[in-house]
Design a protein around this motif. Structure first.
Motif, PDB file in Angstrom:
ATOM      1  N   LEU C 119       0.838  -1.210   0.000  1.00 55.15           N
ATOM      2  CA  LEU C 119       0.000   0.000   0.000  1.00 55.15           C
ATOM      3  C   LEU C 119       0.867   1.251   0.000  1.00 55.15           C
ATOM      4  CD1 LEU C 119      -2.895  -0.843   2.441  1.00 55.15           C
ATOM      5  CD2 LEU C 119      -2.922  -0.731  -0.021  1.00 55.15           C
ATOM      6  N   PHE C 120       2.005   1.178   0.703  1.00 53.34           N
ATOM      7  CA  PHE C 120       2.921   2.326   0.731  1.00 53.34           C
ATOM      8  C   PHE C 120       3.416   2.649  -0.673  1.00 53.34           C
ATOM      9  CE2 PHE C 120       7.125   4.197   1.101  1.00 53.34           C
ATOM     10  CZ  PHE C 120       6.910   5.199   2.016  1.00 53.34           C
ATOM     11  N   VAL C 121       3.803   1.602  -1.408  1.00 48.43           N
ATOM     12  CA  VAL C 121       4.290   1.843  -2.770  1.00 48.43           C
ATOM     13  C   VAL C 121       3.178   2.443  -3.633  1.00 48.43           C
ATOM     14  CG1 VAL C 121       5.111   0.720  -4.857  1.00 48.43           C
ATOM     15  CG2 VAL C 121       6.053   0.080  -2.671  1.00 48.43           C
ATOM     16  N   LEU C 122       1.944   1.898  -3.480  1.00 44.43           N
ATOM     17  CA  LEU C 122       0.816   2.433  -4.251  1.00 44.43           C
ATOM     18  C   LEU C 122       0.576   3.896  -3.908  1.00 44.43           C
ATOM     19  CD1 LEU C 122      -1.978  -0.267  -4.382  1.00 44.43           C
ATOM     20  CD2 LEU C 122      -0.740   0.758  -6.260  1.00 44.43           C
ATOM     21  N   ALA C 123       0.629   4.217  -2.604  1.00 45.25           N
ATOM     22  CA  ALA C 123       0.351   5.584  -2.167  1.00 45.25           C
ATOM     23  C   ALA C 123       1.391   6.545  -2.736  1.00 45.25           C
ATOM     24  CB  ALA C 123       0.347   5.650  -0.639  1.00 45.25           C
ATOM     25  N   VAL C 124       2.676   6.172  -2.612  1.00 43.49           N
ATOM     26  CA  VAL C 124       3.726   7.071  -3.085  1.00 43.49           C
ATOM     27  C   VAL C 124       3.654   7.234  -4.601  1.00 43.49           C
ATOM     28  CG1 VAL C 124       6.203   7.319  -3.299  1.00 43.49           C
ATOM     29  CG2 VAL C 124       5.237   6.636  -1.140  1.00 43.49           C
ATOM     30  N   SER C 125       3.349   6.118  -5.299  1.00 40.14           N
ATOM     31  CA  SER C 125       3.303   6.248  -6.760  1.00 40.14           C
ATOM     32  C   SER C 125       2.085   7.051  -7.195  1.00 40.14           C
ATOM     33  CB  SER C 125       3.315   4.875  -7.418  1.00 40.14           C
ATOM     34  OG  SER C 125       2.061   4.279  -7.301  1.00 40.14           O
ATOM     35  N   SER C 126       0.994   7.013  -6.389  1.00 38.44           N
ATOM     36  CA  SER C 126      -0.165   7.813  -6.778  1.00 38.44           C
ATOM     37  C   SER C 126       0.104   9.302  -6.548  1.00 38.44           C
ATOM     38  CB  SER C 126      -1.407   7.369  -6.015  1.00 38.44           C
ATOM     39  OG  SER C 126      -1.310   7.764  -4.679  1.00 38.44           O
ATOM     40  N   LEU C 127       1.046   9.619  -5.641  1.00 38.80           N
ATOM     41  CA  LEU C 127       1.413  11.027  -5.463  1.00 38.80           C
ATOM     42  C   LEU C 127       2.362  11.491  -6.563  1.00 38.80           C
ATOM     43  CD1 LEU C 127       2.019  11.484  -1.639  1.00 38.80           C
ATOM     44  CD2 LEU C 127       0.088  12.219  -2.996  1.00 38.80           C
ATOM     45  N   GLY C 128       3.038  10.528  -7.212  1.00 37.09           N
ATOM     46  CA  GLY C 128       4.050  10.893  -8.202  1.00 37.09           C
ATOM     47  C   GLY C 128       3.513  11.722  -9.354  1.00 37.09           C
ATOM     48  N   VAL C 129       2.196  11.615  -9.608  1.00 37.28           N
ATOM     49  CA  VAL C 129       1.608  12.338 -10.726  1.00 37.28           C
ATOM     50  C   VAL C 129       1.702  13.854 -10.529  1.00 37.28           C
ATOM     51  CG1 VAL C 129      -0.695  12.205  -9.764  1.00 37.28           C
ATOM     52  CG2 VAL C 129      -0.425  12.483 -12.181  1.00 37.28           C
ATOM     53  N   TYR C 130       1.776  14.301  -9.251  1.00 34.86           N
ATOM     54  CA  TYR C 130       1.823  15.741  -9.010  1.00 34.86           C
ATOM     55  C   TYR C 130       3.060  16.385  -9.614  1.00 34.86           C
ATOM     56  CZ  TYR C 130      -2.130  15.564  -5.938  1.00 34.86           C
ATOM     57  OH  TYR C 130      -3.381  15.404  -5.445  1.00 34.86           O
ATOM     58  N   GLY C 131       4.212  15.695  -9.503  1.00 37.68           N
ATOM     59  CA  GLY C 131       5.437  16.263 -10.058  1.00 37.68           C
ATOM     60  C   GLY C 131       5.265  16.603 -11.529  1.00 37.68           C
ATOM     61  N   ILE C 132       4.696  15.646 -12.284  1.00 32.07           N
ATOM     62  CA  ILE C 132       4.539  15.846 -13.717  1.00 32.07           C
ATOM     63  C   ILE C 132       3.466  16.890 -14.012  1.00 32.07           C
ATOM     64  CG2 ILE C 132       3.772  14.689 -15.811  1.00 32.07           C
ATOM     65  CD1 ILE C 132       5.128  12.171 -14.708  1.00 32.07           C
ATOM     66  N   ALA C 133       2.315  16.775 -13.317  1.00 29.19           N
ATOM     67  CA  ALA C 133       1.211  17.693 -13.596  1.00 29.19           C
ATOM     68  C   ALA C 133       1.604  19.132 -13.267  1.00 29.19           C
ATOM     69  CB  ALA C 133      -0.022  17.274 -12.790  1.00 29.19           C
ATOM     70  N   ILE C 134       2.239  19.322 -12.099  1.00 32.39           N
ATOM     71  CA  ILE C 134       2.616  20.672 -11.687  1.00 32.39           C
ATOM     72  C   ILE C 134       3.697  21.227 -12.610  1.00 32.39           C
ATOM     73  CG2 ILE C 134       3.638  21.999  -9.819  1.00 32.39           C
ATOM     74  CD1 ILE C 134       0.777  21.113  -9.404  1.00 32.39           C
ATOM     75  N   GLY C 135       4.662  20.358 -12.961  1.00 36.58           N
ATOM     76  CA  GLY C 135       5.714  20.814 -13.873  1.00 36.58           C
ATOM     77  C   GLY C 135       5.138  21.277 -15.193  1.00 36.58           C
ATOM     78  N   GLY C 136       4.156  20.529 -15.708  1.00 39.74           N
ATOM     79  CA  GLY C 136       3.527  20.901 -16.966  1.00 39.74           C
ATOM     80  C   GLY C 136       2.754  22.198 -16.852  1.00 39.74           C
ATOM     81  N   TRP C 137       2.074  22.369 -15.727  1.00 43.39           N
ATOM     82  CA  TRP C 137       1.242  23.560 -15.579  1.00 43.39           C
ATOM     83  C   TRP C 137       2.097  24.804 -15.344  1.00 43.39           C
ATOM     84  CZ3 TRP C 137       0.563  26.868 -11.401  1.00 43.39           C
ATOM     85  CH2 TRP C 137      -0.459  27.815 -11.570  1.00 43.39           C
ATOM     86  N   ALA C 138       3.146  24.678 -14.486  1.00 40.82           N
ATOM     87  CA  ALA C 138       3.911  25.851 -14.084  1.00 40.82           C
ATOM     88  C   ALA C 138       4.806  26.373 -15.195  1.00 40.82           C
ATOM     89  CB  ALA C 138       4.762  25.519 -12.854  1.00 40.82           C
ATOM     90  N   SER C 139       5.084  25.548 -16.223  1.00 39.07           N
ATOM     91  CA  SER C 139       5.999  25.990 -17.276  1.00 39.07           C
ATOM     92  C   SER C 139       5.415  27.098 -18.139  1.00 39.07           C
ATOM     93  CB  SER C 139       6.361  24.816 -18.175  1.00 39.07           C
ATOM     94  OG  SER C 139       7.054  23.864 -17.445  1.00 39.07           O
ATOM     95  N   ASN C 140       4.098  27.284 -18.083  1.00 40.17           N
ATOM     96  CA  ASN C 140       3.446  28.325 -18.865  1.00 40.17           C
ATOM     97  C   ASN C 140       3.699  28.141 -20.357  1.00 40.17           C
ATOM     98  OD1 ASN C 140       1.864  30.561 -19.201  1.00 40.17           O
ATOM     99  ND2 ASN C 140       3.617  31.951 -19.230  1.00 40.17           N
ATOM    100  N   SER C 141       3.540  26.893 -20.811  1.00 41.05           N
ATOM    101  CA  SER C 141       3.697  26.613 -22.233  1.00 41.05           C
ATOM    102  C   SER C 141       2.622  25.609 -22.601  1.00 41.05           C
ATOM    103  CB  SER C 141       5.080  26.028 -22.498  1.00 41.05           C
ATOM    104  OG  SER C 141       4.999  24.971 -23.414  1.00 41.05           O
ATOM    105  N   LYS C 142       2.026  25.775 -23.801  1.00 39.46           N
ATOM    106  CA  LYS C 142       0.871  24.920 -24.067  1.00 39.46           C
ATOM    107  C   LYS C 142       1.278  23.472 -24.264  1.00 39.46           C
ATOM    108  CE  LYS C 142      -0.235  27.495 -27.761  1.00 39.46           C
ATOM    109  NZ  LYS C 142       0.235  28.303 -28.762  1.00 39.46           N
ATOM    110  N   TYR C 143       2.491  23.230 -24.759  1.00 44.04           N
ATOM    111  CA  TYR C 143       2.927  21.839 -24.913  1.00 44.04           C
ATOM    112  C   TYR C 143       3.081  21.178 -23.554  1.00 44.04           C
ATOM    113  CZ  TYR C 143       3.879  23.300 -29.658  1.00 44.04           C
ATOM    114  OH  TYR C 143       3.757  23.781 -30.917  1.00 44.04           O
TER     115      TYR C 143
END
Lengths: 103, 165, 398
Positions: C119-143
């Protein structure tokens, strides 16, 4: 400093979180932030459930907070769909400007 | 050790919760809320609930809040504009909020007898075995009802979000 | 020995090995891809390009980190840190071997033994999406934004079949701890076939293993599901605007995630550190024989080195002697209980990592609607059916 934590500390933390959520619910105008403040209040209540579960030595409180999470998931799905529809029709997320039923 | 851990994570939870309310941009609020949820998951661990702590992170932080972040990013409306009569609203709301927090805290502290303490390892009934057993015996009916609720929510979300079905 | 000292030593050891492996995974991937496409791959830096990772690290660290205009600075800087920290965290609960006693100290071959480690591995991996989502959003680029949106939708969708596929072996083992799951897979059918979960009778978990692997490809954003970073449409997806260490962090996070899912697949389906055949039939000697024959082969080729590649006359004997030394280490009786399980675990993980690279060299990319339809209309019902059948069998057996 005591080695063990009094039960009331957890309850006070829960109360403070709940009040913060209520404050956000009243003060914020962005509909998504308002929604998130509701989630914050639900979380605060969950903490109380788990704390009481520890006090009475039963698992029931955990199951209650589990159900709260499930209901919160359903609520988020429907609520965010409503928000999407509102934004599509009115192009705003400010709750004050969504005051009339008619477009 | 217990008290130190409690104080650290309680401080994180309260700080993030206040940040949820203070930030004007919804995505900052959403990330602060994730912080609150993770801090609460650690507190659940201290309270002897490893399963509910994992579920809190997987469902709340990993699914519900991702949905929020997704919606915020999709709409991308930017920060909230300043309110009309902001000072007045705040002046009315803040005392009410403080009195609510104070009242509930006072009642909680008075109701809970001073002898009851939380120490890690006292309560081990939160393990997955006990949890699952209770969920599928005592709470079977609520469980089934919730599953129907979720089904309704899925249908409702599809109907609302889709233009034509 | 003191618990803290022991934990510190273990953490330092795992961190050092893990970070080196992450750097060399890049080299392995480039080499394997190159050989699939009949190219030599990196060849210039060191013998057979072995020092290429070092050169890459120096290049990435010393490069200027360009911060584009109008980014959300806090989140722009936070995203890669979040991604790499969460990706590295899940290694903490993965056991690499059984409980061992070495020089009189008894310890588990893992950093933290949790009762709910899966469950710990599942929990940590489900949080991993934030790094990618936030990085994509904060870059201020449509790609970047498109990449971030795609990845969050994709990772949430594929988490469902993944969790359902994981649930089947959990039902068989009746436990949520990796250690206990591996312990239930010990032993052999008829003394030959290992009792791993993919060979579990009466219903082998082959289907859930395949579902898990497919979902793992999507969770780690790898080809054929690398829509979040599809070069042809999105430049580089969520990390378009990142350079220098930010870029390197996303890269490290991706490789760390691949390692984690391969470890989890090994522990759940391939019997963890259990050898392929009983040690009574000589499975303990697989490692020394393998390394020894590799060393001898290198020495043989060093003698007959082709004139055109004259460096081989020096590099082959050196590497050959290193391999012979490895083979000798496996024969030391004190280290044997540590190294033999570790060898089997690493071998299985290595094969899975090879499959990841192999697929990257072979398959084309899905279209986005195909990807989503595949998750919800094929993978998800299949996982549900598999779980129901497994549950029925477990219920009938008990």
């Amino acid at each position: 400093m005591p080695a063990q934590v009094p039960l009331s500390w957890y309850l006070i933390l829960s109360a403070v979180l709940f009040a913060t959520g209520a404050a956000g619910f009243l003060l914020r105008r962005n509909i998504i932030t308002v929604f998130m403040c509701i989630e914050l209040m639900l979380n605060a209540v969950n903490l109380s459930f788990v704390t009481f579960s520890h006090k009475f030595g039963k698992v029931d409180g955990h199951i209650f907070s589990f159900f709260v999470m499930v209901v919160a998931a359903a609520e988020a799905a429907v609520g965010l769909a409503i928000i999407l529809t509102v934004f599509k029709n009115r192009a705003t997320l400010e709750v004050d400007e969504i005051s009339s039923m008619k477009l | 050790m217990d008290a130190i851990l409690f104080l650290i994570f309680a401080a994180i939870a309260v700080g993030c919760a206040i940040n949820v309310v203070l930030q004007t941009h919804p995505i900052s609020s959403a990330l602060s809320l994730v912080g609150v949820m993770v801090a609460l998951a650690v507190l659940y661990l201290l309270l002897g609930g490893p399963f509910i702590a994992a579920v809190q992170v997987i469902v709340y932080a990993g699914a519900i809040m991702v949905l929020f972040t997704f919606t915020i990013m999709l709409l991308n409306t930017g920060a909230e504009s300043p309110q009309r009569r902001q000072a007045l609203r705040t002046a009315i709301a803040l005392p009410l909020i403080f009195s609510l927090a104070g009242l509930v805290s006072y009642l909680a502290a008075r109701q809970a007898d001073s002898t009851s303490v939380v120490s890690f390892g006292d309560f081990t009934g939160g393990d997955p075995h006990t949890f699952g057993y209770a969920l599928f015996t005592t709470y079977l009916l609520p469980f089934e009802v919730t599953s129907i609720l979720i089904l309704i929510a899925i249908v409702g979300a599809v109907v609302l979000a889709k233009k034509e079905i | 020995m003191n618990f803290f000292v022991l934990s510190l030593i273990k953490t330092a050891l795992v961190a050092a090995v893990l970070l080196t492996t992450l750097a060399y995974l890049q080299w392995i991937e480039r080499k394997v891809l190159a050989h699939i496409q009949l190219r030599p791959g990196p060849y210039r830096v060191g013998p057979h390009g072995l020092l290429q990772p070092l050169a890459d690290v120096i290049k990435l660290v010393t490069k200027e980190g360009v911060i584009p205009a109008n980014v959300n600075l806090l989140f722009y800087l936070l995203a890669p840190i979040l991604a790499v920290a969460l990706a590295l965290t899940s290694v903490a609960v993965i056991p690499f071997g059984p409980q061992v006693e070495i020089f009189g100290i008894k310890t588990n071959m893992e950093l933290a033994g949790l009762d709910v480690s899966i469950l710990f591995v599942l929990a940590v991996s489900s949080l991993g999406v934030y790094g990618i989502a936030i990085g994509g959003w904060a870059s201020n680029s449509k790609y970047s934004l498109m990449g971030g949106l795609r990845s969050s939708a994709q990772m949430v969708s594929y988490e469902l079949p993944m969790a359902l596929a994981i649930a089947a072996p959990l039902l068989l083992a009746n436990s949520l701890s990796f250690r206990e799951i591996v312990d239930t897979q010990a032993g052999y059918w008829f003394g030959v076939i290992p009792k791993w979960n993919i060979f579990a009778g009466p219903f082998p978990q082959v289907l859930s293993f395949i579902i898990f692997l497919v979902a793992a490809f999507a969770e780690t954003n790898r080809i054929p599901f690398d829509l979040p970073e599809a070069e042809a449409e999105l430049v580089a997806g969520f990390h378009t605007e990142y350079s220098s260490m930010g870029f390197a962090s996303f890269f490290m996070a991706e490789y760390a995630n691949i390692l984690t899912v391969c470890c989890v697949a090994t522990l759940l389906f391939l019997g963890g550190w259990q050898p392929l055949w009983p040690s009574a039939a000589g499975s303990d000697f697989v490692a020394p024989v393998l390394f020894g024959s590799a060393g001898l082969m290198l020495l043989f080729h060093a003698v007959q080195a082709v004139r055109a590649r004259k460096w081989d006359r020096f590099s082959f004997p050196v590497i050959g002697v290193i391999f012979l030394g490895l083979a000798a280490i496996f024969l030391i009786p004190v280290l044997k209980p540590v190294l033999v399980p570790l060898f089997w675990f690493v071998a299985k993980v290595g094969i899975l990592v090879f499959v990841f690279i192999w697929v990257r060299g072979t398959l084309p990319r899905f279209r986005y609607d195909q990807l989503m339809r595949f998750a919800w209309t094929s993978l998800f019902p299949l996982a549900v059916v598999n779980l129901l059948v497994t549950g029925l069998i477990v219920a009938l057996a008990s």
